[in-house]
Design a protein around this motif. Structure first.
Motif, PDB file in Angstrom:
ATOM      1  N   GLY A 147      67.704  46.423  19.005  1.00  9.66           N
ATOM      2  CA  GLY A 147      67.366  45.257  19.801  1.00  9.66           C
ATOM      3  C   GLY A 147      67.154  44.001  18.979  1.00  9.66           C
ATOM      4  N   LEU A 148      67.501  44.029  17.699  1.00  2.00           N
ATOM      5  CA  LEU A 148      67.343  42.863  16.828  1.00  2.00           C
ATOM      6  C   LEU A 148      68.620  42.043  16.783  1.00  2.00           C
ATOM      7  CD1 LEU A 148      65.439  44.606  13.901  1.00  2.00           C
ATOM      8  CD2 LEU A 148      64.480  43.307  15.820  1.00  2.00           C
ATOM      9  N   ALA A 149      68.466  40.758  16.579  1.00  2.00           N
ATOM     10  CA  ALA A 149      69.610  39.849  16.564  1.00  2.00           C
ATOM     11  C   ALA A 149      70.599  40.219  15.468  1.00  2.00           C
ATOM     12  CB  ALA A 149      69.118  38.423  16.367  1.00  2.00           C
ATOM     13  N   PRO A 150      71.882  40.041  15.720  1.00  2.00           N
ATOM     14  CA  PRO A 150      72.891  40.312  14.690  1.00  2.00           C
ATOM     15  C   PRO A 150      72.619  39.488  13.427  1.00  2.00           C
ATOM     16  CG  PRO A 150      73.928  39.968  16.839  1.00  2.00           C
ATOM     17  CD  PRO A 150      72.485  39.613  16.995  1.00  2.00           C
ATOM     18  N   GLY A 151      72.807  40.131  12.286  1.00  2.00           N
ATOM     19  CA  GLY A 151      72.617  39.454  11.015  1.00  2.00           C
ATOM     20  C   GLY A 151      71.227  39.589  10.424  1.00  2.00           C
ATOM     21  N   HIS A 152      70.276  40.118  11.210  1.00  3.55           N
ATOM     22  CA  HIS A 152      68.902  40.216  10.708  1.00  3.55           C
ATOM     23  C   HIS A 152      68.814  41.116   9.479  1.00  3.55           C
ATOM     24  CE1 HIS A 152      64.554  40.542  10.598  1.00  3.55           C
ATOM     25  NE2 HIS A 152      64.672  41.856  10.654  1.00  3.55           N
ATOM     26  N   LYS A 153      69.371  42.314   9.570  1.00  2.00           N
ATOM     27  CA  LYS A 153      69.260  43.242   8.443  1.00  2.00           C
ATOM     28  C   LYS A 153      70.058  42.767   7.236  1.00  2.00           C
ATOM     29  CE  LYS A 153      67.873  47.519  10.652  1.00  2.00           C
ATOM     30  NZ  LYS A 153      68.049  48.976  10.696  1.00  2.00           N
ATOM     31  N   GLU A 154      71.163  42.101   7.489  1.00  2.00           N
ATOM     32  CA  GLU A 154      71.945  41.564   6.376  1.00  2.00           C
ATOM     33  C   GLU A 154      71.114  40.538   5.605  1.00  2.00           C
ATOM     34  OE1 GLU A 154      72.970  42.064   9.392  1.00  2.00           O
ATOM     35  OE2 GLU A 154      74.671  43.435   9.152  1.00  2.00           O
ATOM     36  N   MET A 155      70.348  39.728   6.324  1.00  4.65           N
ATOM     37  CA  MET A 155      69.481  38.755   5.667  1.00  4.65           C
ATOM     38  C   MET A 155      68.398  39.459   4.847  1.00  4.65           C
ATOM     39  SD  MET A 155      66.916  35.931   7.344  1.00  4.65           S
ATOM     40  CE  MET A 155      65.734  37.217   7.752  1.00  4.65           C
ATOM     41  N   VAL A 156      67.810  40.507   5.442  1.00  7.71           N
ATOM     42  CA  VAL A 156      66.736  41.230   4.761  1.00  7.71           C
ATOM     43  C   VAL A 156      67.244  41.880   3.473  1.00  7.71           C
ATOM     44  CG1 VAL A 156      65.118  43.165   4.949  1.00  7.71           C
ATOM     45  CG2 VAL A 156      65.452  41.636   6.888  1.00  7.71           C
ATOM     46  N   GLN A 157      68.459  42.390   3.490  1.00  4.38           N
ATOM     47  CA  GLN A 157      69.011  43.057   2.314  1.00  4.38           C
ATOM     48  C   GLN A 157      69.068  42.142   1.095  1.00  4.38           C
ATOM     49  OE1 GLN A 157      72.743  44.460   3.852  1.00  4.38           O
ATOM     50  NE2 GLN A 157      71.901  46.445   4.475  1.00  4.38           N
ATOM     51  N   HIS A 158      69.167  40.857   1.309  1.00 12.60           N
ATOM     52  CA  HIS A 158      69.276  39.897   0.204  1.00 12.60           C
ATOM     53  C   HIS A 158      67.934  39.247  -0.141  1.00 12.60           C
ATOM     54  CE1 HIS A 158      73.471  40.167   1.695  1.00 12.60           C
ATOM     55  NE2 HIS A 158      73.748  40.118   0.403  1.00 12.60           N
ATOM     56  N   LEU A 159      66.886  39.739   0.446  1.00  8.93           N
ATOM     57  CA  LEU A 159      65.563  39.161   0.208  1.00  8.93           C
ATOM     58  C   LEU A 159      65.054  39.485  -1.191  1.00  8.93           C
ATOM     59  CD1 LEU A 159      63.025  37.776   1.513  1.00  8.93           C
ATOM     60  CD2 LEU A 159      62.228  40.091   2.007  1.00  8.93           C
ATOM     61  N   THR A 160      64.527  38.468  -1.891  1.00  5.45           N
ATOM     62  CA  THR A 160      63.883  38.675  -3.188  1.00  5.45           C
ATOM     63  C   THR A 160      62.582  37.870  -3.221  1.00  5.45           C
ATOM     64  OG1 THR A 160      64.920  36.789  -4.293  1.00  5.45           O
ATOM     65  CG2 THR A 160      66.140  38.889  -4.304  1.00  5.45           C
ATOM     66  N   PRO A 161      61.605  38.287  -4.027  1.00  2.00           N
ATOM     67  CA  PRO A 161      60.345  37.526  -4.129  1.00  2.00           C
ATOM     68  C   PRO A 161      60.557  36.084  -4.570  1.00  2.00           C
ATOM     69  CG  PRO A 161      60.103  39.706  -5.104  1.00  2.00           C
ATOM     70  CD  PRO A 161      61.562  39.541  -4.794  1.00  2.00           C
ATOM     71  N   ASP A 162      61.593  35.828  -5.373  1.00  2.00           N
ATOM     72  CA  ASP A 162      61.850  34.476  -5.867  1.00  2.00           C
ATOM     73  C   ASP A 162      62.132  33.490  -4.730  1.00  2.00           C
ATOM     74  OD1 ASP A 162      61.537  35.401  -8.429  1.00  2.00           O
ATOM     75  OD2 ASP A 162      63.692  35.595  -8.823  1.00  2.00           O
ATOM     76  N   MET A 163      62.609  33.988  -3.613  1.00  2.00           N
ATOM     77  CA  MET A 163      62.910  33.113  -2.479  1.00  2.00           C
ATOM     78  C   MET A 163      61.657  32.461  -1.900  1.00  2.00           C
ATOM     79  SD  MET A 163      65.795  35.297  -0.441  1.00  2.00           S
ATOM     80  CE  MET A 163      67.424  35.590  -1.128  1.00  2.00           C
ATOM     81  N   PHE A 164      60.491  33.047  -2.211  1.00  2.00           N
ATOM     82  CA  PHE A 164      59.240  32.513  -1.672  1.00  2.00           C
ATOM     83  C   PHE A 164      58.524  31.603  -2.667  1.00  2.00           C
ATOM     84  CE2 PHE A 164      60.073  36.504   0.473  1.00  2.00           C
ATOM     85  CZ  PHE A 164      59.829  36.194   1.806  1.00  2.00           C
ATOM     86  N   ALA A 165      59.162  31.318  -3.808  1.00  2.00           N
ATOM     87  CA  ALA A 165      58.512  30.509  -4.843  1.00  2.00           C
ATOM     88  C   ALA A 165      58.049  29.173  -4.271  1.00  2.00           C
ATOM     89  CB  ALA A 165      59.472  30.276  -6.005  1.00  2.00           C
ATOM     90  N   GLY A 166      56.773  28.861  -4.477  1.00  2.00           N
ATOM     91  CA  GLY A 166      56.214  27.606  -3.998  1.00  2.00           C
ATOM     92  C   GLY A 166      55.752  27.616  -2.561  1.00  2.00           C
ATOM     93  N   ALA A 167      55.995  28.708  -1.839  1.00  2.00           N
ATOM     94  CA  ALA A 167      55.582  28.769  -0.435  1.00  2.00           C
ATOM     95  C   ALA A 167      54.062  28.897  -0.335  1.00  2.00           C
ATOM     96  CB  ALA A 167      56.245  29.950   0.260  1.00  2.00           C
ATOM     97  N   PRO A 168      53.429  28.213   0.624  1.00  2.00           N
ATOM     98  CA  PRO A 168      51.970  28.283   0.764  1.00  2.00           C
ATOM     99  C   PRO A 168      51.453  29.709   0.964  1.00  2.00           C
ATOM    100  CG  PRO A 168      52.840  26.470   2.060  1.00  2.00           C
ATOM    101  CD  PRO A 168      54.032  27.232   1.549  1.00  2.00           C
ATOM    102  N   MET A 169      52.253  30.555   1.621  1.00  2.00           N
ATOM    103  CA  MET A 169      51.784  31.918   1.868  1.00  2.00           C
ATOM    104  C   MET A 169      51.607  32.701   0.557  1.00  2.00           C
ATOM    105  SD  MET A 169      55.077  33.968   3.338  1.00  2.00           S
ATOM    106  CE  MET A 169      55.141  32.909   4.777  1.00  2.00           C
TER     107      MET A 169
END
Length: 282
Positions: A147-169
């Motif tokens: 039931g998840l939108a197309p492309g969601h898992k593909e995006m997750v597969q490329h996730l790295t901690p560096d993508m959050f650099a500088g994020a307030p969270m």
């Protein structure tokens, strides 16, 4: 491409939808959860989304919710001020942790409101501990990875901690975590997101009334929301059949992230939740 990667990472930080158990309740004792209590009224447990804290998830709606409820805002495993555990994240063990918190607080039964990952934990709490749940408000939750939108898992597969650099969270996590390891938390969330699951048929076992909330541009598809609504006791033609035990609210022009990012939307969801939680049982 860097901008797109950062946008995708920011979006995933608010996602959470998936995964069967990695550990059974017998393999892990409930974790002691950091929690904060606000307001007066019937107990309402708040469960945040992935990579979030009480403040980053609920700052725009907690005040409204506390007007009508005793709000118990929780930080789940590895998030905020709650310790991490060696095993990976699972919705089932996080649900057991919440049941353990209710035990420690002496609360026999409570309503539960969860966003994204927290919404899935709320559904698992109702499945695993049905006697503990009064009502559920599940915001941007899914009962199946189909039931998840197309492309969601593909995006997750490329996730790295560096993508959050500088994020307030990230700064918030580093400040609050008893043993900060953001890279490890990102990896656990990533693995949770990539695991297939399907609880749709199980939803028929939930007897507590449920309010499903999502945006019309959410990561959860509208067709899946309709399927969940039907499984939870919702039905068509209320003029003939009467009001449904469970309800569905879809916010127009709203994405997964927009439900929290827009204060007006967050206030709308909180007001709808208060109305649902205080309505007479059907």
């Amino acid at each position: 491409m860097k901008t797109l990667a950062l946008a995708g990472a920011a979006l995933l930080a608010l996602f959470s939808t998936i995964a069967p158990a990695m550990l059974s309740a017998e393999e892990a004792a409930p974790l002691e959860l950091h929690h904060q209590v606000y307001g007066e009224g019937a107990p309402l447990v708040l469960l945040h989304g992935a990579l979030m804290t009480i403040e980053t998830n609920w700052s725009t709606s907690l005040g409204e919710l506390a007007k009508a409820n005793t709000v118990i805002a929780v930080e789940l495993q590895g998030h905020g001020r709650t310790a991490d555990q060696v095993p990976g994240l699972s919705y089932q063990t996080m649900a057991d942790d919440v049941a353990g918190l209710l035990d420690r607080l002496g609360i026999e039964k409570a309503s539960v409101m969860g966003y994204s990952m927290g919404g899935n934990v709320a559904l698992q709490l109702a499945l695993r501990h049905p006697e503990r749940v009064e009502r559920i408000v599940a915001v941007s939750a899914a009962a199946s990875d189909k039931g998840l939108a197309p492309g969601h898992k593909e995006m997750v597969q490329h996730l790295t901690p560096d993508m959050f650099a500088g994020a307030p969270m990230v700064a918030e996590y580093q400040k609050l975590s008893p043993k900060p390891d953001f890279a490890a938390l990102v990896e656990k969330v990533k693995q949770l997101e990539l695991m297939p699951f399907d609880w749709t048929a199980d939803l028929t076992r939930i007897k507590a009334p449920v309010l499903l909330v999502a945006g019309d541009a959410d990561v959860v598809t509208l067709s899946h929301l309709a399927e969940m609504h039907a499984a939870l006791g919702g039905h068509a033609n209320g003029d003939v059949n009467g009001p449904s035990r469970s309800q569905l609210l879809v916010l127009s022009g709203t994405s997964h992230m927009g439900i929290l990012a827009d204060p007006a939307k967050a206030h709308q969801v909180a007001a709808a939740a208060n109305a649902f939680l205080s309505a007479e049982a059907k």
